[in-house]
Structures are given as C-alpha cells and as structure tokens.
Design a protein around this motif. Structure first.
Motif, PDB file in Angstrom:
ATOM      1  N   HIS A 137      16.832  13.559  -5.189  1.00  0.00           N
ATOM      2  CA  HIS A 137      15.524  13.485  -4.532  1.00  0.00           C
ATOM      3  C   HIS A 137      15.661  13.911  -3.071  1.00  0.00           C
ATOM      4  CE1 HIS A 137      13.858  11.407  -7.982  1.00  0.00           C
ATOM      5  NE2 HIS A 137      14.883  10.602  -7.950  1.00  0.00           N
ATOM      6  N   PRO A 138      15.932  15.211  -2.821  1.00  0.00           N
ATOM      7  CA  PRO A 138      16.071  15.636  -1.424  1.00  0.00           C
ATOM      8  C   PRO A 138      14.750  15.488  -0.674  1.00  0.00           C
ATOM      9  CG  PRO A 138      16.049  17.536  -2.899  1.00  0.00           C
ATOM     10  CD  PRO A 138      16.050  16.302  -3.764  1.00  0.00           C
ATOM     11  N   ILE A 139      14.849  15.064   0.567  1.00  0.00           N
ATOM     12  CA  ILE A 139      13.669  14.874   1.408  1.00  0.00           C
ATOM     13  C   ILE A 139      13.414  16.168   2.167  1.00  0.00           C
ATOM     14  CG2 ILE A 139      12.648  13.520   3.280  1.00  0.00           C
ATOM     15  CD1 ILE A 139      13.183  11.936   0.680  1.00  0.00           C
ATOM     16  N   PRO A 140      12.247  16.777   1.997  1.00  0.00           N
ATOM     17  CA  PRO A 140      11.960  18.002   2.748  1.00  0.00           C
ATOM     18  C   PRO A 140      11.883  17.699   4.245  1.00  0.00           C
ATOM     19  CG  PRO A 140      10.109  17.410   1.297  1.00  0.00           C
ATOM     20  CD  PRO A 140      11.159  16.384   1.117  1.00  0.00           C
ATOM     21  N   PRO A 141      12.251  18.658   5.080  1.00  0.00           N
ATOM     22  CA  PRO A 141      12.265  18.416   6.531  1.00  0.00           C
ATOM     23  C   PRO A 141      10.948  17.879   7.074  1.00  0.00           C
ATOM     24  CG  PRO A 141      13.261  20.545   6.031  1.00  0.00           C
ATOM     25  CD  PRO A 141      12.702  20.009   4.740  1.00  0.00           C
ATOM     26  N   GLU A 142       9.813  18.349   6.555  1.00  0.00           N
ATOM     27  CA  GLU A 142       8.517  17.891   7.078  1.00  0.00           C
ATOM     28  C   GLU A 142       8.215  16.436   6.711  1.00  0.00           C
ATOM     29  OE1 GLU A 142       7.735  19.900   3.087  1.00  0.00           O
ATOM     30  OE2 GLU A 142       8.944  20.349   4.860  1.00  0.00           O
ATOM     31  N   ALA A 143       8.985  15.849   5.783  1.00  0.00           N
ATOM     32  CA  ALA A 143       8.728  14.469   5.364  1.00  0.00           C
ATOM     33  C   ALA A 143       9.751  13.478   5.908  1.00  0.00           C
ATOM     34  CB  ALA A 143       8.697  14.396   3.844  1.00  0.00           C
ATOM     35  N   LYS A 144      10.690  13.936   6.713  1.00  0.00           N
ATOM     36  CA  LYS A 144      11.726  13.033   7.233  1.00  0.00           C
ATOM     37  C   LYS A 144      11.150  11.928   8.113  1.00  0.00           C
ATOM     38  CE  LYS A 144      15.697  15.883   6.553  1.00  0.00           C
ATOM     39  NZ  LYS A 144      16.447  15.194   5.537  1.00  0.00           N
ATOM     40  N   ASP A 145       9.986  12.160   8.743  1.00  0.00           N
ATOM     41  CA  ASP A 145       9.354  11.142   9.576  1.00  0.00           C
ATOM     42  C   ASP A 145       8.322  10.311   8.814  1.00  0.00           C
ATOM     43  OD1 ASP A 145      10.814  11.677  11.871  1.00  0.00           O
ATOM     44  OD2 ASP A 145       9.407  13.195  12.567  1.00  0.00           O
ATOM     45  N   TRP A 146       8.148  10.593   7.535  1.00  0.00           N
ATOM     46  CA  TRP A 146       7.231   9.792   6.725  1.00  0.00           C
ATOM     47  C   TRP A 146       7.812   8.392   6.552  1.00  0.00           C
ATOM     48  CZ3 TRP A 146       5.085  12.916   1.982  1.00  0.00           C
ATOM     49  CH2 TRP A 146       4.383  14.034   2.450  1.00  0.00           C
TER      50      TRP A 146
ATOM     51  N   LEU B 194       0.844  -1.196   0.000  1.00  0.00           N
ATOM     52  CA  LEU B 194       0.000   0.000   0.000  1.00  0.00           C
ATOM     53  C   LEU B 194       0.878   1.244   0.000  1.00  0.00           C
ATOM     54  CD1 LEU B 194      -2.519  -1.022   2.817  1.00  0.00           C
ATOM     55  CD2 LEU B 194      -2.674  -1.487   0.357  1.00  0.00           C
ATOM     56  N   VAL B 195       0.425   2.281  -0.690  1.00  0.00           N
ATOM     57  CA  VAL B 195       1.131   3.563  -0.690  1.00  0.00           C
ATOM     58  C   VAL B 195       0.197   4.608  -0.105  1.00  0.00           C
ATOM     59  CG1 VAL B 195       2.313   5.299  -2.074  1.00  0.00           C
ATOM     60  CG2 VAL B 195       2.487   2.875  -2.702  1.00  0.00           C
ATOM     61  N   THR B 196       0.642   5.240   0.974  1.00  0.00           N
ATOM     62  CA  THR B 196      -0.156   6.250   1.664  1.00  0.00           C
ATOM     63  C   THR B 196       0.375   7.638   1.321  1.00  0.00           C
ATOM     64  OG1 THR B 196       1.230   5.886   3.614  1.00  0.00           O
ATOM     65  CG2 THR B 196      -0.853   4.711   3.538  1.00  0.00           C
ATOM     66  N   ASN B 197      -0.347   8.663   1.738  1.00  0.00           N
ATOM     67  CA  ASN B 197      -0.023  10.033   1.340  1.00  0.00           C
ATOM     68  C   ASN B 197       0.429  10.867   2.541  1.00  0.00           C
ATOM     69  OD1 ASN B 197       0.260  12.190  -0.387  1.00  0.00           O
ATOM     70  ND2 ASN B 197      -1.887  12.768  -0.293  1.00  0.00           N
ATOM     71  N   GLY B 198       1.550  10.458   3.146  1.00  0.00           N
ATOM     72  CA  GLY B 198       2.085  11.206   4.288  1.00  0.00           C
ATOM     73  C   GLY B 198       1.516  10.761   5.619  1.00  0.00           C
ATOM     74  N   ASN B 199       0.599   9.801   5.591  1.00  0.00           N
ATOM     75  CA  ASN B 199      -0.002   9.321   6.835  1.00  0.00           C
ATOM     76  C   ASN B 199       0.289   7.839   7.058  1.00  0.00           C
ATOM     77  OD1 ASN B 199      -1.621   8.517   4.707  1.00  0.00           O
ATOM     78  ND2 ASN B 199      -3.554   8.965   5.719  1.00  0.00           N
ATOM     79  N   GLY B 200       1.454   7.411   6.618  1.00  0.00           N
ATOM     80  CA  GLY B 200       1.844   6.011   6.733  1.00  0.00           C
ATOM     81  C   GLY B 200       1.935   5.519   8.165  1.00  0.00           C
ATOM     82  N   ARG B 201       2.464   6.345   9.050  1.00  0.00           N
ATOM     83  CA  ARG B 201       2.581   5.945  10.457  1.00  0.00           C
ATOM     84  C   ARG B 201       1.188   5.672  11.038  1.00  0.00           C
ATOM     85  NH1 ARG B 201       6.970   6.229  13.349  1.00  0.00           N
ATOM     86  NH2 ARG B 201       7.934   7.690  11.912  1.00  0.00           N
ATOM     87  N   GLU B 202       0.228   6.523  10.715  1.00  0.00           N
ATOM     88  CA  GLU B 202      -1.152   6.326  11.160  1.00  0.00           C
ATOM     89  C   GLU B 202      -1.716   5.029  10.576  1.00  0.00           C
ATOM     90  OE1 GLU B 202      -5.545   8.444  10.652  1.00  0.00           O
ATOM     91  OE2 GLU B 202      -3.754   9.542  10.009  1.00  0.00           O
TER      92      GLU B 202
END
Length: 142
Positions: A45-54, A9-17
C-alpha cells in the motif's frame, strides 16, 4: 474489564481541515494527529507523495468524549454513509478478539483481527445490522 466506545469519522483527503473545524466548533483539544507519511511504509500500500500529509489517525477530546478520524487510505474508495464507524477499545487482546468474534456472527469481516503496529489486536467488522466496528486492544488506554 474496561471498554470505551468512540465515534470514528473517515474524511476524503481533508482530514486536517476537519480536525481544525471540530477543534473550533467544540472547543476540542487535539490529543493526537499522525499523517500517512509518518507511519510505516508498506510495499503493498504505497502512499502517493500528495497523500503523505493526509491524516492517518487523529483524536480530539470533546468534553468527556473522544472523536477520532482519519482520511480514506489513498487509492481506496470514500463512500459517504460508510464514513462513520464505532471504535471499541479494550484493555486486552483477548477481550478484543472475544468481542470481534461475537460481532462477526452474521456479519462481514472487513479486516481480520490481527496484530498491527499500533495494537496487539485490531480488526474491522460490519455486524449483521450493517454497523461497522473497529475493534482495538489498547492496553492501559481503554
């Protein structure tokens, strides 16, 4: 020749949830969970700071099955309908390449099969029926 198929499955930034949701819903055991921030960095493909926990990759044991998931790579579109794929895990790179070459006939290569930091042979292909497959050599794990 060992081959395992799993749902991915591919989620949209809510994978942890989603991991917590499926863990609770199925009484699942979390086998692995890695964030984009924990993976190797790439100037392409730099990872933006807000997505480091994705979630870059997670897997959950549900009975005798494994459910895998990740968040969409930051900056890439998240398309409902394309967010479920089938993973094919093989024992050897040769086996992965053979399966990939057969699935790509009449289909579309999304990522050519190649060595990655997690697999000696990984690729993504949509077959001629519109089914998206992630092919990965996982020696000793298939």
């Amino acid at each position: 020749m060992a081959i395992n198929l799993n749902v991915y499955l591919v989620t949209n930034g809510n994978g942890r949830e989603a991991v917590e949701f499926y863990k609770e819903a199925f009484g699942a055991e979390v086998l692995a969970m890695q964030t984009f921030g924990e993976g190797p960095s790439s100037p392409d493909h730099p990872i933006p700071p807000e997505a480091k926990d994705w979630i870059m990759h997670a897997s959950l044991q549900i009975g005798s099955s494994v459910l895998m998931l990740s968040d969409t790579l930051p900056g890439m579109p998240h398309t409902v309908g394309d967010n479920i794929t089938v993973t094919v895990n093989t024992d050897t790179a040769e086996q992965a390449k053979d399966i990939f070459s057969k699935l790509e006939v009449g289909g579309k290569v999304n990522m050519p099969i190649q060595e990655t930091f997690w697999s000696p042979a990984y690729g993504n292909v949509t077959d001629k029926f519109g089914v998206q497959f992630q092919i990965s050599a996982t020696p000793g794990q298939a």
